[in-house]
Design an enzyme around this catalytic site. Sequence first.
Site, PDB file in Angstrom:
ATOM      1  N   TYR A 153     -35.183 -25.879-110.291  1.00  0.00           N
ATOM      2  CA  TYR A 153     -36.514 -26.895-110.745  1.00  0.00           C
ATOM      3  C   TYR A 153     -37.548 -25.431-111.677  1.00  0.00           C
ATOM      4  CZ  TYR A 153     -39.172 -29.658-112.893  1.00  0.00           C
ATOM      5  OH  TYR A 153     -40.470 -30.508-113.909  1.00  0.00           O
ATOM      6  N   LYS A 157     -38.134 -23.901-115.154  1.00  0.00           N
ATOM      7  CA  LYS A 157     -39.300 -24.123-115.775  1.00  0.00           C
ATOM      8  C   LYS A 157     -40.191 -22.513-116.301  1.00  0.00           C
ATOM      9  CE  LYS A 157     -38.510 -28.001-116.573  1.00  0.00           C
ATOM     10  NZ  LYS A 157     -38.566 -28.317-117.943  1.00  0.00           N
TER      11      LYS A 157
HETATM   12  N1  NAP Z   1     -42.887 -35.933-115.023  1.00  0.00           N
HETATM   13  C1  NAP Z   1     -43.751 -35.328-114.636  1.00  0.00           C
HETATM   14  O1  NAP Z   1     -44.915 -35.315-113.387  1.00  0.00           O
HETATM   15  C2  NAP Z   1     -42.892 -33.393-115.084  1.00  0.00           C
HETATM   16  C3  NAP Z   1     -43.861 -32.361-114.975  1.00  0.00           C
HETATM   17  C4  NAP Z   1     -43.866 -31.831-115.198  1.00  0.00           C
HETATM   18  C5  NAP Z   1     -42.701 -31.107-116.496  1.00  0.00           C
HETATM   19  N2  NAP Z   1     -42.400 -31.896-116.607  1.00  0.00           N
HETATM   20  C6  NAP Z   1     -41.857 -31.984-117.828  1.00  0.00           C
HETATM   21  O2  NAP Z   1     -41.696 -32.852-118.945  1.00  0.00           O
HETATM   22  C7  NAP Z   1     -40.391 -33.026-119.620  1.00  0.00           C
HETATM   23  C8  NAP Z   1     -39.662 -34.795-119.395  1.00  0.00           C
HETATM   24  O3  NAP Z   1     -39.998 -35.489-118.261  1.00  0.00           O
HETATM   25  P1  NAP Z   1     -39.888 -37.050-117.794  1.00  0.00           P
HETATM   26  O4  NAP Z   1     -41.585 -36.859-116.395  1.00  0.00           O
HETATM   27  O5  NAP Z   1     -40.344 -36.970-119.107  1.00  0.00           O
HETATM   28  O6  NAP Z   1     -38.920 -36.342-117.396  1.00  0.00           O
HETATM   29  P2  NAP Z   1     -37.661 -38.302-117.872  1.00  0.00           P
HETATM   30  O7  NAP Z   1     -38.724 -39.762-117.280  1.00  0.00           O
HETATM   31  O8  NAP Z   1     -37.035 -38.091-116.387  1.00  0.00           O
HETATM   32  O9  NAP Z   1     -36.639 -37.683-119.225  1.00  0.00           O
HETATM   33  C9  NAP Z   1     -36.022 -36.943-118.984  1.00  0.00           C
HETATM   34  C10 NAP Z   1     -35.126 -37.470-120.413  1.00  0.00           C
HETATM   35  O10 NAP Z   1     -34.640 -35.897-120.308  1.00  0.00           O
HETATM   36  C11 NAP Z   1     -33.035 -36.513-121.034  1.00  0.00           C
HETATM   37  N3  NAP Z   1     -32.239 -36.037-120.220  1.00  0.00           N
HETATM   38  C12 NAP Z   1     -32.143 -35.724-119.077  1.00  0.00           C
HETATM   39  N4  NAP Z   1     -30.715 -34.851-118.872  1.00  0.00           N
HETATM   40  C13 NAP Z   1     -30.045 -34.806-120.336  1.00  0.00           C
HETATM   41  C14 NAP Z   1     -28.724 -34.842-120.512  1.00  0.00           C
HETATM   42  N5  NAP Z   1     -28.485 -34.030-119.445  1.00  0.00           N
HETATM   43  N6  NAP Z   1     -29.153 -34.304-122.049  1.00  0.00           N
HETATM   44  C15 NAP Z   1     -29.358 -35.435-122.535  1.00  0.00           C
HETATM   45  N7  NAP Z   1     -30.495 -35.957-122.356  1.00  0.00           N
HETATM   46  C16 NAP Z   1     -31.510 -35.780-121.142  1.00  0.00           C
HETATM   47  C17 NAP Z   1     -33.187 -38.063-119.702  1.00  0.00           C
HETATM   48  O11 NAP Z   1     -32.177 -39.667-120.724  1.00  0.00           O
HETATM   49  P3  NAP Z   1     -32.011 -40.211-119.557  1.00  0.00           P
HETATM   50  O12 NAP Z   1     -33.362 -41.063-119.949  1.00  0.00           O
HETATM   51  O13 NAP Z   1     -30.659 -40.920-120.666  1.00  0.00           O
HETATM   52  O14 NAP Z   1     -31.747 -39.733-118.555  1.00  0.00           O
HETATM   53  C18 NAP Z   1     -34.308 -38.360-120.822  1.00  0.00           C
HETATM   54  O15 NAP Z   1     -35.136 -38.852-121.631  1.00  0.00           O
HETATM   55  C19 NAP Z   1     -39.370 -32.207-118.441  1.00  0.00           C
HETATM   56  O16 NAP Z   1     -39.208 -31.173-119.333  1.00  0.00           O
HETATM   57  C20 NAP Z   1     -39.952 -32.427-117.562  1.00  0.00           C
HETATM   58  O17 NAP Z   1     -39.797 -31.236-117.077  1.00  0.00           O
HETATM   59  C21 NAP Z   1     -42.694 -33.225-116.141  1.00  0.00           C
END
Ligand code: NAP
Length: 256
Positions: A153, A157
């Site tokens: 991961y 990133k």
């Molecule tokens: N949350 C944190 O603490 C955090 C921290 C640092 C960085 N980030 C970054 O922020 C971004 C958003 O993360 P989040 O926390 O919102 O995560 P999340 O709630 O898991 O949402 C991820 C999104 O990506 C979609 N996705 C995943 N795999 C996919 C695939 N194979 N095809 C199409 N869509 C797909 C998911 O679809 P489904 O809903 O259908 O699964 C969901 O809409 C990411 O890039 C993550 O690396 C998050």
Amino acid sequence: MARVLVTGSADGLGMMAARSLVDDGHEVTVHARNDERRRDASLALPGAANVVVGDLSSIAETISVADQANALGRFDAIIHNAAIGNRERGRLETSDGLAAIFAVNVLAPYLLTALITPPSRLIYLSSGLHRSGNPDLSDLQWLKRPWDGSQAYSDSKLFDVVLAFALAKRWPETLSNALEPGWVATKMGGPNAPDDLALGAVTQSWLAVSDDPSAAVSGAYFFHQQRRATHPAASDQSIQDGLLAACAALSGVELP
Ligand SMILES: NC(=O)c1ccc[n+]([C@@H]2O[C@H](COP(=O)([O-])OP(=O)(O)OC[C@H]3O[C@@H](n4cnc5c(N)ncnc54)[C@H](OP(=O)(O)O)[C@@H]3O)[C@@H](O)[C@H]2O)c1
């Protein structure tokens, strides 16, 4: 009013960013992985102008997402948000034979960048964990190393920042930036994440549409609308060139 595409916007930060952009009067296209998630996204974001559909773990479906996006006309901004987290216990392999975390988190944003008509602004979601990323390009598919989901991961990133900075250099007419949203309580972040969830979607929306001179920059990295230092590899020309070449070789799609 700006035309903005947000990948992975059926949930989490993508949905939050899409919602705030809709609320501010922008024309937002959301993206969902399949028809079931399309219905979920449409119900949750009735103000979205369009939905594009495709599983970003598949090269063919990602190319289809790009085709659907291009059929809608040129976007002003694209937020590359969709990703999978670090909870995989083993190396999941896609139908294309790739490590799923690389396919979704790195190759898909590369492909969408290469295939969608270049917008004015590109935004790539990274993570503070990118600073623990390993920029070595010799085993991107985790075939030689024992599986380590956290490292995979973090690497992915880091490569998102490499992509953002590589595009900033190659496409001077496009603003290309990356950001970390903080550790927030989405599906990926988990219920005990300590940072402010509401703030987690602000910077990407701001980079997409704001006239603030601080947002009208390129090749920068942000946390909560403030510039932050990155892993030094993100600015390394040979790593940028190597990552773009690896993505082109894996997908058969060259960056224009
Ligand atoms: N949350 C944190 O603490 C955090 C921290 C640092 C960085 N980030 C970054 O922020 C971004 C958003 O993360 P989040 O926390 O919102 O995560 P999340 O709630 O898991 O949402 C991820 C999104 O990506 C979609 N996705 C995943 N795999 C996919 C695939 N194979 N095809 C199409 N869509 C797909 C998911 O679809 P489904 O809903 O259908 O699964 C969901 O809409 C990411 O890039 C993550 O690396 C998050």
